[in-house]
Scaffold this motif. Structure first.
Motif, PDB file in Angstrom:
ATOM      1  N   ALA A 177       0.845  -1.197   0.000  1.00  0.00           N
ATOM      2  CA  ALA A 177       0.000   0.000   0.000  1.00  0.00           C
ATOM      3  C   ALA A 177       0.878   1.244   0.000  1.00  0.00           C
ATOM      4  CB  ALA A 177      -0.897   0.010   1.233  1.00  0.00           C
ATOM      5  N   THR A 178       0.454   2.261  -0.747  1.00  0.00           N
ATOM      6  CA  THR A 178       1.215   3.508  -0.738  1.00  0.00           C
ATOM      7  C   THR A 178       0.841   4.295   0.521  1.00  0.00           C
ATOM      8  OG1 THR A 178      -0.517   4.643  -1.944  1.00  0.00           O
ATOM      9  CG2 THR A 178       1.249   3.671  -3.251  1.00  0.00           C
ATOM     10  N   LYS A 179       1.674   5.294   0.807  1.00  0.00           N
ATOM     11  CA  LYS A 179       1.469   6.116   1.995  1.00  0.00           C
ATOM     12  C   LYS A 179       0.077   6.738   2.005  1.00  0.00           C
ATOM     13  CE  LYS A 179       5.517   8.493   2.747  1.00  0.00           C
ATOM     14  NZ  LYS A 179       6.314   9.660   3.113  1.00  0.00           N
ATOM     15  N   TRP A 180      -0.295   7.286   0.842  1.00  0.00           N
ATOM     16  CA  TRP A 180      -1.585   7.986   0.819  1.00  0.00           C
ATOM     17  C   TRP A 180      -2.755   7.024   0.873  1.00  0.00           C
ATOM     18  CZ3 TRP A 180      -3.143  12.375   2.388  1.00  0.00           C
ATOM     19  CH2 TRP A 180      -2.218  13.417   2.482  1.00  0.00           C
ATOM     20  N   PHE A 181      -2.580   5.836   0.353  1.00  0.00           N
ATOM     21  CA  PHE A 181      -3.636   4.832   0.457  1.00  0.00           C
ATOM     22  C   PHE A 181      -3.933   4.561   1.929  1.00  0.00           C
ATOM     23  CE2 PHE A 181      -5.545   0.682   0.531  1.00  0.00           C
ATOM     24  CZ  PHE A 181      -6.320   0.654  -0.609  1.00  0.00           C
ATOM     25  N   ILE A 182      -2.878   4.534   2.747  1.00  0.00           N
ATOM     26  CA  ILE A 182      -3.044   4.285   4.176  1.00  0.00           C
ATOM     27  C   ILE A 182      -3.591   5.524   4.875  1.00  0.00           C
ATOM     28  CG2 ILE A 182      -1.782   3.773   6.304  1.00  0.00           C
ATOM     29  CD1 ILE A 182       0.168   2.135   4.488  1.00  0.00           C
ATOM     30  N   ARG A 183      -3.141   6.678   4.421  1.00  0.00           N
ATOM     31  CA  ARG A 183      -3.517   7.922   5.088  1.00  0.00           C
ATOM     32  C   ARG A 183      -4.964   8.335   4.862  1.00  0.00           C
ATOM     33  NH1 ARG A 183       1.156  11.649   3.398  1.00  0.00           N
ATOM     34  NH2 ARG A 183       2.689  11.265   5.023  1.00  0.00           N
ATOM     35  N   TRP A 184      -5.477   8.113   3.662  1.00  0.00           N
ATOM     36  CA  TRP A 184      -6.793   8.646   3.319  1.00  0.00           C
ATOM     37  C   TRP A 184      -7.903   8.304   4.309  1.00  0.00           C
ATOM     38  CZ3 TRP A 184      -8.327  12.693   1.047  1.00  0.00           C
ATOM     39  CH2 TRP A 184      -7.611  13.238  -0.010  1.00  0.00           C
TER      40      TRP A 184
END
Ligand code: ADP
Ligand code: MG
Lengths: 297, 255
Positions: A211-218
């Motif tokens: 998972a990319t950082k933003w995928f986790i962050r959203w």
């Protein structure tokens, strides 16, 4: 980002908010407490500002013309005043008008002094209003040096104190609001950190499978948004209800016409909008900050 | 070195989604003089040079603290080499930016001793998770999840949560998750470390099938029985260096 993924983040955000209900309540509590304080300060501050502006508008300089001055000299004083910068209006008031005003101000008591029967002891006067009332002291001092001016009168101490107080009130209010907002961000980010601590395994596994950082962050972003919004509901209720009550009662007992509150609408809705915005910023900031620590990649 | 598995051609590998042309020969892992010093000063790897080809099955053996886990962590970008060259599945791990790590991970499946399943999710959700992350379509996710669960023999337990499964079953879920995204490489750090011997053999059978379908497997293990029974390439590490690299090797330690 694909629409499907966008929907997923929103769904996950809501799901997490619901799933970690205790932490959600704690976070909402933190936002709510802060926003009630921020809202109250905001209402207070804006009203102090409003009252201060009213008072500032009422500030005027009364220029007393020498009793010995003839008509030409009196007119010359008026013209000299008009030539100054920052003058909004100059109104001439004869000594008779001055006496009348004084008497009506005193009401029935005026008769007791028997002022009517005596020779008028007052001066002709100019009433000067300024564009920028905070310059009152300087302008008054300058007018005092003109020929045929006996005295200038502007309630020196009161005016200076008023302006000082207004400046203080504005600055202190702003500092307090900023401090409150940062305290809330800190509280939220700590509260959410506890939930994320429990969810760090989930974050770790997401990273493990790519998972990319933003995928986790959203989802955390969505969650913060939700917390901020939910946390602002009760404060808005307080603001709207409280202000309505205050306005009704202050208007009822108000004998001083300079203490007028800002009218209910649209003021409360604007303040409510600001409160929601601050809530959302606090929630998102706190949430996204707290997830950062667990994002290794 | 094994000629039967080592030189596998791309078209022999039906499960691989790859942009390489048919007929290409590729090296899955290439390390040169790799060193790893942890921030606390421990030198876990002291100069590792190794090639591992597509389709190989490699055991990583060595005593506790030898550096096996560090070797594995460097392969999937969990730790960065302090010196040397590392290339994995076409990615240059030394010059790679942090934000490229997710792309590397999508080419690699990882399995651990402790399974790393999410306890609140069902078996199905645990596997689907890995495909959601790469933004696969819901239709493909459903199809693929059932496919890999079938492959590890857990199709009928899709609705269970991890706590309702045995250790071996949980590890099979972890394997299903690891292969869901068609990885070219599967790395496993002591996958049978928490399992009893019978269950371990079940896991080995699944890993062998995955390898037979073309996926490269690297497995750190302490199991003498497994290494000595299912004979494959053995790389022995001691004190952070490779002390033995043997085709169809033995475990070589008293366990
Ligand atoms: N995160 C870490 N920080 C510091 N030292 C570590 C870390 N991980 C492992 N080590 C040390 O590195 C050496 C190799 O460890 P590891 O790779 O885990 O060996 P193995 O998996 O073969 O048991 C050991 O001495 C271990 O204590
Ligand atoms: Mg280890």
């Amino acid at each position: 980002m694909r629409a499907r993924t966008f929907k997923r983040h929103i769904r996950e955000g809501f799901k997490n908010t619901w799933r970690n209900s205790w932490m959600t309540l704690a976070s909402i509590g933190a936002v709510t407490t802060t926003l009630i304080l921020v809202g109250a300060f905001l209402v207070l501050l804006l009203n102090i500002n409003h009252i201060a502006e009213n008072l500032e508008e009422d500030v005027e300089i009364k220029v007393l013309v020498d009793l010995t001055a003839n008509e030409e000299e009196t007119i010359a004083v008026g013209e000299a005043i008009e030539r100054l910068d920052n003058i909004q209006s100059v109104t001439f008031s004869t000594k008779e008008e001055e006496l009348e005003r004084l008497m009506s101000g005193l009401g029935d008591e005026g008769d007791v002094f028997g002022l009517i029967d005596q020779e008028n002891p007052l001066n002709d006067a100019y009433v000067v209003k300024l564009v920028d009332p905070t310059e009152t002291v300087n302008v008054a001092e300058e007018i005092a040096t003109f020929d045929h001016v006996e005295d200038v009168n502007f309630g020196e101490d009161f005016v200076q104190n008023l302006f000082d107080f207004n400046a203080y009130a504005r600055n202190i209010g702003l500092v307090l609001i900023v401090a409150l907002v940062f305290t809330a961000i800190f509280l939220i980010s700590n509260t959410i950190k506890i939930t994320i601590f429990a969810r760090r395994k989930e974050i770790e596994i997401m990273q493990l499978v790519g998972a990319t950082k933003w995928f986790i962050r959203w989802p955390f972003f969505v969650e913060g948004l939700l917390l901020g919004f939910l946390g602002s509901l009760v404060p808005i209720g307080f603001i709207v209800g409280g202000y309505y009550y205050l306005e009704q009662n202050i208007v009822a007992v108000n004998q001083f016409d300079f203490v007028t509150l800002i009218p209910f609408a649209p003021f409360v809705w604007q303040v409510s909008g600001i409160v929601v915005m601050i809530g959302v910023v606090i929630g998102v900031w706190g949430s996204v900050m707290s997830v950062r620590k667990f994002l290794k990649i | 070195m094994s000629k039967d598995v080592k030189k596998t051609r791309i078209f022999d590998v039906p499960l691989l989604k790859t942009n390489l042309d048919k007929g290409d020969w590729i090296t899955m892992i290439k390390m040169k003089d790799v060193k790893k010093t942890y921030p606390n000063g421990v030198q876990a790897l002291n100069g590792i040079t190794i090639d591992i080809d597509l389709g190989e099955f490699v055991y990583l053996v060595g005593q506790s603290g030898a550096g096996k886990s560090t070797f594995i962590k460097i392969i999937f970008g969990d730790e960065k080499a302090s010196a040397g060259d590392v290339k994995v599945a076409g990615h240059d791990l030394v010059n790679m930016k942090r934000k490229e790590i997710p792309m590397l991970r999508r080419d690699i499946g990882v399995v651990f001793q402790d399974f790393k399943l999410l306890p609140t999710m069902t078996v199905y959700e645990n596997v689907a998770f890995a495909l959601e992350v790469v933004e696969e379509t819901p239709k493909n996710i459903r199809k693929r999840v059932m496919e890999v669960l079938d492959q590890v023999g857990l199709k009928n337990k899709a609705r269970f949560i991890p706590d309702e499964l045995s250790g071996g079953e949980q590890q099979r879920v972890a394997i299903a998750r690891a292969i869901a995204n068609y990885p070219k490489l599967l790395i496993a750090d002591e996958p049978t470390g928490n399992l009893d011997p019978d269950t371990s053999w079940e896991i080995m059978k699944i890993l062998e099938e995955i390898n037979a379908a073309g996926t490269t497997i690297i497995m750190a293990t302490h199991s003498k029985e497994i290494v000595n029974t299912i004979k494959r390439r053995v790389i022995a590490i001691d004190g952070g260096i490779i002390v033995r690299d043997q085709h169809r090797g033995d475990y070589g330690y008293e366990s």
